[in-house]
Scaffold this motif. Structure first.
Motif, short mmCIF file in Angstrom:
data_model
loop_
_atom_site.label_atom_id
_atom_site.label_comp_id
_atom_site.label_asym_id
_atom_site.label_seq_id
_atom_site.Cartn_x
_atom_site.Cartn_y
_atom_site.Cartn_z
N VAL A 227 -5.22 2.09 27.69
CA VAL A 227 -4.19 2.39 28.71
C VAL A 227 -3.37 3.52 28.14
O VAL A 227 -2.89 4.30 29.10
CB VAL A 227 -3.16 1.00 28.43
CG1 VAL A 227 -1.92 1.37 29.16
CG2 VAL A 227 -3.56 -0.38 29.04
N SER A 228 -3.38 4.08 26.98
CA SER A 228 -2.75 5.22 26.66
C SER A 228 -3.40 6.30 27.40
O SER A 228 -2.85 7.23 27.79
CB SER A 228 -2.71 5.45 24.97
OG SER A 228 -1.76 4.53 24.44
N VAL B 278 4.29 3.26 27.15
CA VAL B 278 4.64 4.08 27.99
C VAL B 278 5.69 5.07 27.37
O VAL B 278 5.48 6.60 27.35
CB VAL B 278 5.03 3.76 29.24
CG1 VAL B 278 5.70 4.71 30.06
CG2 VAL B 278 4.04 2.74 29.99
N ILE C 43 -2.47 6.87 30.91
CA ILE C 43 -0.99 6.99 30.87
C ILE C 43 -0.94 8.67 30.85
O ILE C 43 -0.42 9.39 31.77
CB ILE C 43 -0.06 6.39 29.81
CG1 ILE C 43 -0.08 4.92 30.42
CG2 ILE C 43 1.30 7.14 29.86
CD1 ILE C 43 1.01 4.30 30.96
N ASP C 44 -1.56 9.08 29.79
CA ASP C 44 -1.81 10.55 29.41
C ASP C 44 -2.28 11.33 30.86
O ASP C 44 -1.80 12.39 31.01
CB ASP C 44 -2.65 10.88 28.26
CG ASP C 44 -2.09 10.75 27.00
OD1 ASP C 44 -1.04 10.20 27.16
OD2 ASP C 44 -2.51 10.90 26.06
N VAL D 125 8.03 6.20 36.72
CA VAL D 125 7.39 5.38 35.80
C VAL D 125 8.13 3.92 35.94
O VAL D 125 7.55 3.02 36.05
CB VAL D 125 7.37 5.80 34.46
CG1 VAL D 125 6.84 4.75 33.70
CG2 VAL D 125 6.45 6.99 34.26
N ARG E 108 3.77 7.42 24.86
CA ARG E 108 3.25 8.48 25.38
C ARG E 108 4.22 9.71 25.75
O ARG E 108 3.92 10.81 25.78
CB ARG E 108 2.37 8.04 26.25
CG ARG E 108 1.42 7.03 25.95
CD ARG E 108 0.44 7.44 24.82
NE ARG E 108 0.00 8.74 24.69
CZ ARG E 108 -0.19 9.73 23.65
NH1 ARG E 108 0.39 9.01 22.67
NH2 ARG E 108 -0.63 10.69 23.83
N ALA F 68 -3.27 2.99 35.61
CA ALA F 68 -2.86 2.55 34.16
C ALA F 68 -2.41 1.27 34.30
O ALA F 68 -2.63 0.42 33.28
CB ALA F 68 -1.87 3.61 33.38
N LEU F 69 -1.49 1.05 35.10
CA LEU F 69 -0.83 -0.54 34.71
C LEU F 69 -1.74 -1.57 35.38
O LEU F 69 -1.73 -2.73 34.87
CB LEU F 69 0.43 -0.52 35.83
CG LEU F 69 1.54 0.45 35.68
CD1 LEU F 69 2.77 0.38 36.57
CD2 LEU F 69 1.89 0.46 33.94
N SER G 171 -3.03 9.61 21.26
CA SER G 171 -3.83 8.61 21.85
C SER G 171 -5.22 8.47 21.55
O SER G 171 -5.84 7.53 22.12
CB SER G 171 -3.35 8.53 23.46
OG SER G 171 -4.19 9.57 23.90
N ILE H 84 -0.38 6.42 37.80
CA ILE H 84 0.44 5.25 36.88
C ILE H 84 0.15 3.91 37.19
O ILE H 84 -0.08 3.17 36.28
CB ILE H 84 2.05 5.37 37.18
CG1 ILE H 84 2.55 6.67 36.88
CG2 ILE H 84 2.74 4.27 36.58
CD1 ILE H 84 2.70 7.05 35.19
#
Lengths: 141, 141, 141, 141
Positions: free
Chosen positions: B92-93, A117, B96-97, B117, A120, A99-100, A138, A96
């Motif tokens: 980003v998606s 978020v 996250i995935d 999250v 998804r 991604a952030l 996505s 996570i």
DNA sequence: GTGGTCTAGACCACT
DNA sequence: GTGGTCTAGACCACA
């Protein structure tokens, strides 16, 4: 079964393939106990040497995600990885964060990020309910 | 500056180092325009060959995240990547995935996942407000 | 494939090697899509460390001139750089000026200079027509 | 005196500076026997360490292009480099080839190339006649 | 002291 | 056999 790889990103192909197979399994394309496509089949689809695919399968077997039965094929394991709740959360938290990190670097505002978020997560829930789909909104790959 | 690497996970060390530095920058440990620790310093801290760290820095320079000045040091770039909103969201998606895949495989229940999250997002917000911290509650690495 | 380098002229070896390979490609020694000599082969020929040659190849890849395929080799890219006509002319003008600077400094008379230039252009035209030759009349290096 | 350098192109700064000074001399900005700007002056103009500029001057002195007189300054040498006609032509041919390599790679058609070359030569002739100018139409830098 | 180049040589990823 | 990663260590370019 969709497998996306990128031969230019520095990560070994066999790890990328293993990651993609993991994704398909997580998404329910191949259910617990079911058979995976053969090494040759995958190798042909993504035009990669069969040895490389075999190595990816070996990697997944080491991780306890699949089981190989000689002369029969490779199957999704029924066993669940046996790690602690803390360990599990640590692994996911790290992903996570990745991604952030990227979201911040790209200067995506907090509200837009929150929207991505939840979007998804919703897609994943639906995939689980409908019994598994191959791709998602996505645009993976 | 905390850098966690795992020399056994198959991903090249230099890419792992680059990733960790990216994280530190995203978390605000090193602000835009500021100097990163020297190649030798990082190499000593994580007991890795200086050439390997230098390669990580070069990778970040290629990505436009840092700038190097011969004889002076390496600095966080002040430029922002110029890609479309859609492109940014796609990147980003995808990340996250990847995290959600892993969560599902580890059979982390939906509510626990949601908690993780929001907890990570909150940690990021705080880092932004307090002007950057080095480590976080996730116990990276 | 002829590669001339001078380890005493201050310009990094890997840049000199990249330059020489570029010349060979421009002269048609290696056509678009064809394979370049292997890193080890070049390293042996010019008695330089393979890492140095590899760095030259990486440089050419960054410039979009070649493509490398792991386990297979390095190939001349078939893509053409996509820059404006003005930009292209600026790049070439600058290189021409450099040659003229040197000519003036060496007090080469105008008519002799004109002769040299047309002679080199002619050599290039012939290389294009005959499908590529390895060396040229200028005695490079 | 205009000096353009690019700290990112891999060629040592001091060689780039030497090259630029050579250009200025070739263009007639500083005539034979005249004094060059001081090391400090140049260093300040291009924001580079004076040691680096000094090294460039030393390089030019080695090449016999300038002469340094202690406590007085650096002057353009009156002597002409003493190399054979063949040697001189070889040096210039090589530089011309570099420009033609790039032209071919950029797919500049033969007629356009010929036009660029004659245009640059003409610019040089004019500079020589008018007694020297600093910059030229090619947009150096 | 900072980053960059180069070497020698081991081992890995991939075809 | 091809390119890639990593190490150990020498030396250079630059501030």
């Amino acid at each position: 079964m969709i497998i996306n790889i990128d031969s230019t990103d520095g990560i070994p192909l066999y790890l990328q393939i293993a990651q993609e197979l993991k994704h398909s399994i997580a998404m329910g394309s191949v259910l617990s106990g079911e058979q995976l496509p053969s090494v040759r089949e995958v190798a042909e689809q993504i035009t990669v040497n069969p040895n490389t695919v075999a190595k990816a399968y070996r990697e997944l077997e080491l991780q306890g995600i699949v089981e190989t039965r000689r002369g029969t094929g490779t199957f999704v394991a029924r066993t669940v990885p046996n790690i602690s709740k803390e360990e599990r959360e640590r692994v996911v938290s790290r992903l996570i964060d990745k991604a952030l990190d990227e979201a911040r670097r790209l200067q995506i505002p907090d509200d837009e990020l929150a929207h991505i978020v939840s979007e998804r997560i919703e897609a994943f829930r639906q995939a689980a309910e409908t019994g598994g789909v191959d791709s998602s909104a996505s645009g993976r790959g």
